[in-house]
Design an enzyme around this catalytic site. Structure first.
Site, PDB file in Angstrom:
ATOM      1  N   ASP A  14       4.610  -1.221  -0.415  1.00 45.53           N
ATOM      2  CA  ASP A  14       3.727  -0.859   0.546  1.00 45.53           C
ATOM      3  C   ASP A  14       2.527  -1.938   0.608  1.00 45.53           C
ATOM      4  OD1 ASP A  14       2.429   1.795   1.528  1.00 45.53           O
ATOM      5  OD2 ASP A  14       1.238   2.271  -0.975  1.00 45.53           O
ATOM      6  N   ASP A 108       4.781   1.244   7.662  1.00 42.02           N
ATOM      7  CA  ASP A 108       3.978   0.521   6.491  1.00 42.02           C
ATOM      8  C   ASP A 108       4.542  -0.057   4.654  1.00 42.02           C
ATOM      9  OD1 ASP A 108       3.090   2.675   6.229  1.00 42.02           O
ATOM     10  OD2 ASP A 108       1.238   1.704   5.646  1.00 42.02           O
ATOM     11  N   GLU A 109       6.309   1.393   4.975  1.00 47.34           N
ATOM     12  CA  GLU A 109       6.530   1.315   2.825  1.00 47.34           C
ATOM     13  C   GLU A 109       7.730   1.658   3.182  1.00 47.34           C
ATOM     14  OE1 GLU A 109       5.166   5.103   0.807  1.00 47.34           O
ATOM     15  OE2 GLU A 109       4.359   5.607   2.880  1.00 47.34           O
TER      16      GLU A 109
END
Length: 367
Positions: A14, A108-109
């Site tokens: 993350d 983003d993860e």
């Protein structure tokens, strides 16, 4: 019958305050300062906040007006999805140097299954550390990671030592970790559910574990099975490199409330154009078109229509959205309009069902 399941090694990576960190990366003068991505203007809503801004209580989905009251020194920067996408691709290329089993959740993860990885490193903990270091060295951003035997625990663990940290929950520690866990930290337990659990005397994983399956099904419906299993470390969902998209949407918030359907047609045309563009880019089409209307009092209304065929063309999407707009009288002036397509042709693909009857067996293993 007891079934021994192979111990998997799952990493959840993350990125730390991704949008804000990208802005600070591209403009070094913003480093160490309280910044908010989006949220500018009278009606702006914040997309992300730097850790410096979060100390003042600034967070995503907050209005810019409230954020500036909490943090008078707050600096607003514009969103740049083209740049976020570019960096996200760089990061995913790093992931793929270690495994092809990468399941992105957003820009983003992502989940990584490193049970069998490309460099033959047996320790998922050391792999996560190496991946995070490469992201920092090659991209210039920090990331946090959670490492464990399944996706649920890995995701919970990735939030433990943020920012720029990681946490491993070894197989032999899973049960104790879950029993000690605050119920609010269980992935899938939102604010409303947490408050309901509190009223029932459920504050930790141990409290949740004491409730029977019947009790959980009676009080939480379909989520009952999920809660019963995850608190026991049972979550067999595999890392899926190609996640099946269920819907695709675009929306616009207006600087001034719109009071007549006539004024909304031009806005719908722009939204329909964006939806069509995204559908064509992702090579999908859909049957169900939904118009989202948010009124000035923040109440929300949706109107849907299912067509007998799959569509992705702007003209058809726009015509259907206009029909839905004029379907009934508006309740109030409008601050936001959105169009989404669901019932996509991706739904035609069969999804493998999980084995819900399997019982996990704890094993000592190098993690």
């Amino acid at each position: 019958m007891l079934q021994t399941l192979p111990i998997r090694k799952i990493i959840h990576v993350d990125m730390d305050a991704f949008y804000a960190s990208v802005a600070q990366l591209d403009n070094p003068e913003l480093k160490g300062k309280a910044i908010a991505v989006g949220g500018g203007g009278i009606r702006g809503v914040i997309s992300a906040a730097s850790y410096e801004a979060r100390k003042f209580g600034v967070k995503s989905a907050m209005s810019g007006r409230l954020a500036i009251k909490l943090c008078p020194e707050l600096i607003f920067v514009k969103t740049d999805f083209e740049r976020y996408t570019q960096i996200s691709k760089q990061i995913r290329n790093i992931f793929h140097d270690y495994t092809d089993l990468v399941e992105p959740l957003s820009l983003d993860e992502a989940y990584l299954d490193v049970t069998e990885n490309k460099i033959g490193l047996p320790s998922a903990t050391l792999l996560a550390k190496e991946i995070r270091q490469r992201i920092y060295d090659e991209v210039g951003l920090t990331a946090s990671a959670g490492i464990s035997i399944n996706k649920f625990i890995a995701k919970v663990a990735s939030d433990y030592n943020k920012p720029n940290g990681q946490k491993t929950v070894n197989p032999e520690d899973v049960i104790q970790f879950l029993e000690d866990l605050d119920i609010r930290k269980f992935y899938g337990v939102g604010k409303v559910t947490a408050e309901k659990m509190y009223r029932m005397g459920i504050f930790t994983g141990k409290d949740l574990k004491s409730k029977s399956l019947e009790y959980l099904n009676e009080n939480f419906g379909k989520s009952g099975d999920y809660f019963f299993n995850v608190v026991r470390g049972i979550h067999h969902s595999e890392v899926k490199p190609n996640r099946i998209r269920k819907s695709l949407a675009a929306e616009r918030t207006f600087s001034k409330n719109l009071t007549s359907e006539i004024f909304m047609i031009d806005k719908l045309e722009l939204i329909a154009k964006e939806v069509s563009k995204r559908l064509l880019k992702n090579k999908v089409s859909g049957k169900t078109i939904t118009l989202k209307i948010k009124y000035s009092d923040f109440s929300l209304q949706t109107r849907s229509k299912t067509l007998p065929y799959f569509v992705s063309e702007q003209a058809i999407i726009l015509d259907t959205a206009k029909d839905l707009l004029f379907q009934e009288k508006l309740n109030n002036s409008v601050r936001l309009l959105g169009i989404s397509l669901s019932n996509l042709n991706t739904d035609l693909k069969k999804i493998k069902k999980e084995d819900r009857n399997a019982v996990s067996v704890q094993l000592k293993i190098d993690f």
